[in-house]
Enzyme design. Structure first.
Site, PDB file in Angstrom:
ATOM      1  N   CYS A 222       0.783  -1.240   0.000  1.00 37.50           N
ATOM      2  CA  CYS A 222       0.000   0.000   0.000  1.00 37.50           C
ATOM      3  C   CYS A 222       0.817   1.294   0.000  1.00 37.50           C
ATOM      4  CB  CYS A 222      -1.023   0.001   1.130  1.00 37.50           C
ATOM      5  SG  CYS A 222      -0.574  -0.857   2.624  1.00 37.50           S
TER       6      CYS A 222
ATOM      7  N   ARG B  64       6.865 -11.207   5.225  1.00 37.70           N
ATOM      8  CA  ARG B  64       6.367 -11.047   6.586  1.00 37.70           C
ATOM      9  C   ARG B  64       7.056 -12.041   7.515  1.00 37.70           C
ATOM     10  NH1 ARG B  64      -0.090 -10.356   5.000  1.00 37.70           N
ATOM     11  NH2 ARG B  64       0.259  -8.582   3.598  1.00 37.70           N
TER      12      ARG B  64
ATOM     13  N   GLN C  64       1.162 -11.461  -3.924  1.00 40.69           N
ATOM     14  CA  GLN C  64      -0.233 -11.143  -3.634  1.00 40.69           C
ATOM     15  C   GLN C  64      -0.812 -10.271  -4.741  1.00 40.69           C
ATOM     16  OE1 GLN C  64      -1.392 -10.058   0.473  1.00 40.69           O
ATOM     17  NE2 GLN C  64      -1.925  -8.066  -0.356  1.00 40.69           N
TER      18      GLN C  64
ATOM     19  N   ASP D 131      -2.720  -7.478  -5.425  1.00 41.34           N
ATOM     20  CA  ASP D 131      -3.001  -6.387  -4.500  1.00 41.34           C
ATOM     21  C   ASP D 131      -3.329  -5.130  -5.286  1.00 41.34           C
ATOM     22  OD1 ASP D 131      -3.289  -5.302  -2.020  1.00 41.34           O
ATOM     23  OD2 ASP D 131      -1.153  -5.077  -1.612  1.00 41.34           O
TER      24      ASP D 131
ATOM     25  N   HIS E 260      -5.082  -0.920  -4.930  1.00 43.96           N
ATOM     26  CA  HIS E 260      -5.603   0.162  -4.106  1.00 43.96           C
ATOM     27  C   HIS E 260      -6.354   1.131  -4.997  1.00 43.96           C
ATOM     28  CE1 HIS E 260      -2.445  -1.644  -1.678  1.00 43.96           C
ATOM     29  NE2 HIS E 260      -3.179  -1.281  -0.657  1.00 43.96           N
TER      30      HIS E 260
ATOM     31  N   LYS F  32     -13.997  -3.643   6.958  1.00 40.64           N
ATOM     32  CA  LYS F  32     -13.535  -4.529   5.897  1.00 40.64           C
ATOM     33  C   LYS F  32     -14.546  -5.641   5.651  1.00 40.64           C
ATOM     34  CE  LYS F  32     -10.856  -7.520   9.004  1.00 40.64           C
ATOM     35  NZ  LYS F  32      -9.594  -8.264   9.193  1.00 40.64           N
TER      36      LYS F  32
ATOM     37  N   HIS G 118      -8.472  -0.922  -0.116  1.00 36.50           N
ATOM     38  CA  HIS G 118      -7.538  -2.029  -0.338  1.00 36.50           C
ATOM     39  C   HIS G 118      -8.377  -3.232  -0.786  1.00 36.50           C
ATOM     40  CE1 HIS G 118      -4.398  -0.186   2.468  1.00 36.50           C
ATOM     41  NE2 HIS G 118      -5.506   0.444   2.827  1.00 36.50           N
TER      42      HIS G 118
END
Length: 240
Positions: free
Chosen positions: A55, A84, A102, A104, A106, A190, A236
């Site tokens: 992000c 991670r 991922q 991903d 935004h 979310k 997200h």
């Protein structure tokens, strides 16, 4: 996935695997997620961190130039690899790992665009799940605690707007969702899809999160119709 991205009006981007530690301080990851980040590296005159999420990179791309209300929504997508530091006891085959790629993205939009953008995210998720053969899933909407604990950022009006938009979007696509109080991310409500394996075990898959925090911390803006500067909402989402 790239074909789906382009068909749905996304711009495909790439962000660095290593970014300055200061960026993670601004984003709040160092104060909320540091235990799951790898140790800092001293490079030249600054400290750097492997990215656990994509992000902040996407936010900097949005912020690279002035945006008009006509430019919104801005949809930035990436098949990005993140790292991670999961504790050894939490590692679980291919379900919880220390590095993974991922899907991903935004989305940066005006408040009046939230509902439509969430609907588009849900339809994207349906297509992805169907493509991989998942036909048994349920949805969960996680909301805040009304501000009782003080652990959530944003005003009651912002949370009400965001939560209503999620619930309306879910209703528009004919999806039933369970509402779970006090399970939201600290930065916004979310919605998660829970999929079932062949033996009936549930796993969290696709997610769609509204962010009231990042646009404020990074001072994101767009020029509205009347020439004033307004703050966009960040969404997200990751169907795969």
């Amino acid at each position: 996935m790239r074909e789906q991205y382009l068909k749905r009006g996304y711009s495909l981007v790439n962000t660095p695997h290593v970014m300055r530690e200061q960026l993670w301080e601004v984003s709040g990851h160092l104060s909320h997620y540091a235990d799951n980040m790898y140790a800092a590296m001293e490079l030249d005159d600054a400290r750097y961190r492997l990215k656990p999420m994509n992000c902040p990179g996407h936010i900097l791309i949005y912020k690279d130039r002035q945006r008009s209300y006509r430019d919104l929504p801005v949809r930035l997508g990436e098949l990005g690899t993140v790292y991670r530091y999961e504790r050894s006891g939490t590692l679980h085959g291919l379900f919880r790992v220390r590095g993974f790629t991922q899907d991903d993205a935004h989305l940066f939009c005006r408040p009046d665009q939230i509902e439509d953008e969430v609907v588009n995210c849900l339809e994207f998720a349906f297509d992805v799940l169907k493509s991989y053969g998942f036909d048994r899933y349920k949805a969960e909407i996680s909301i805040w605690d009304g501000g009782v604990s003080g652990k959530y950022v944003g005003t009651p009006a912002q949370w009400e707007l965001a939560q209503n938009a999620l619930e309306k979007a879910v209703a528009r696509v004919g999806l039933e969702a369970t509402v779970i109080p006090d399970e939201a991310a600290f930065y916004g409500p979310k919605m998660d899809f829970q999929i079932k394996s062949s033996i009936g075990r549930e796993f969290t898959s696709s997610t769609c999160q509204l962010d009231l925090f990042m646009p404020l911390k990074f001072d994101l803006k767009y020029v509205d119709k009347d020439g004033t500067l307004k703050r966009p909402v960040c969404i997200h989402r990751s169907p795969l």
